[in-house]
Design a protein around this motif. Sequence first.
Motif, PDB file in Angstrom:
ATOM      1  N   CYS A  35       0.821  -1.219   0.000  1.00 48.27           N
ATOM      2  CA  CYS A  35       0.000   0.000   0.000  1.00 48.27           C
ATOM      3  C   CYS A  35       0.851   1.264   0.000  1.00 48.27           C
ATOM      4  O   CYS A  35       0.408   2.310  -0.476  1.00 48.27           O
ATOM      5  N   ILE A  36       2.056   1.199   0.532  1.00 51.64           N
ATOM      6  CA  ILE A  36       2.933   2.371   0.529  1.00 51.64           C
ATOM      7  C   ILE A  36       3.676   2.489  -0.805  1.00 51.64           C
ATOM      8  O   ILE A  36       3.842   3.579  -1.346  1.00 51.64           O
ATOM      9  N   SER A  37       4.111   1.368  -1.360  1.00 55.27           N
ATOM     10  CA  SER A  37       4.940   1.428  -2.565  1.00 55.27           C
ATOM     11  C   SER A  37       4.137   1.500  -3.855  1.00 55.27           C
ATOM     12  O   SER A  37       4.607   2.072  -4.841  1.00 55.27           O
ATOM     13  N   PRO A  90       1.371   3.265  -4.880  1.00 55.99           N
ATOM     14  CA  PRO A  90       1.110   4.606  -5.433  1.00 55.99           C
ATOM     15  C   PRO A  90       2.355   5.271  -6.018  1.00 55.99           C
ATOM     16  O   PRO A  90       2.277   5.961  -7.031  1.00 55.99           O
ATOM     17  N   LYS A  91       3.510   5.064  -5.395  1.00 51.55           N
ATOM     18  CA  LYS A  91       4.748   5.646  -5.902  1.00 51.55           C
ATOM     19  C   LYS A  91       5.117   5.036  -7.249  1.00 51.55           C
ATOM     20  O   LYS A  91       5.475   5.747  -8.192  1.00 51.55           O
ATOM     21  N   VAL A  92       5.010   3.716  -7.361  1.00 52.63           N
ATOM     22  CA  VAL A  92       5.312   3.039  -8.629  1.00 52.63           C
ATOM     23  C   VAL A  92       4.327   3.481  -9.706  1.00 52.63           C
ATOM     24  O   VAL A  92       4.714   3.760 -10.845  1.00 52.63           O
ATOM     25  N   SER A 129       2.744   6.315  -9.848  1.00 51.60           N
ATOM     26  CA  SER A 129       3.067   7.696 -10.173  1.00 51.60           C
ATOM     27  C   SER A 129       4.242   7.769 -11.142  1.00 51.60           C
ATOM     28  O   SER A 129       4.233   8.570 -12.085  1.00 51.60           O
ATOM     29  N   VAL A 130       5.260   6.955 -10.926  1.00 52.09           N
ATOM     30  CA  VAL A 130       6.416   6.951 -11.813  1.00 52.09           C
ATOM     31  C   VAL A 130       6.027   6.475 -13.202  1.00 52.09           C
ATOM     32  O   VAL A 130       6.459   7.048 -14.208  1.00 52.09           O
ATOM     33  N   THR A 134       3.942   9.296 -15.015  1.00 50.81           N
ATOM     34  CA  THR A 134       4.713  10.473 -15.414  1.00 50.81           C
ATOM     35  C   THR A 134       5.658  10.157 -16.564  1.00 50.81           C
ATOM     36  O   THR A 134       5.962  11.032 -17.359  1.00 50.81           O
TER      37      THR A 134
END
Length: 57
Positions: free
Chosen positions: A17-19, A21-23, A25-26, A29
């Motif tokens: 759940c933490i990682s 959204p970051k992945v 997002s990358v 973009t």
Amino acid sequence: MNLMDGLLLTLFNVVVCISFPKVLSVITTKGESTAPSTPTIPSPESSSEIPGVMDAA
């Protein structure tokens, strides 16, 4: 399911759940950076005043 299984699944869920959204997002973009961007040109007629507000009083 014992206590250790529950703790491992909870830890795994926290990491995902933490990682995720970051992945995500990358990835999104990188897709947008290939598209040509159009620069915005400010209008010379723009003003910070709202016309007609003081005239109504």
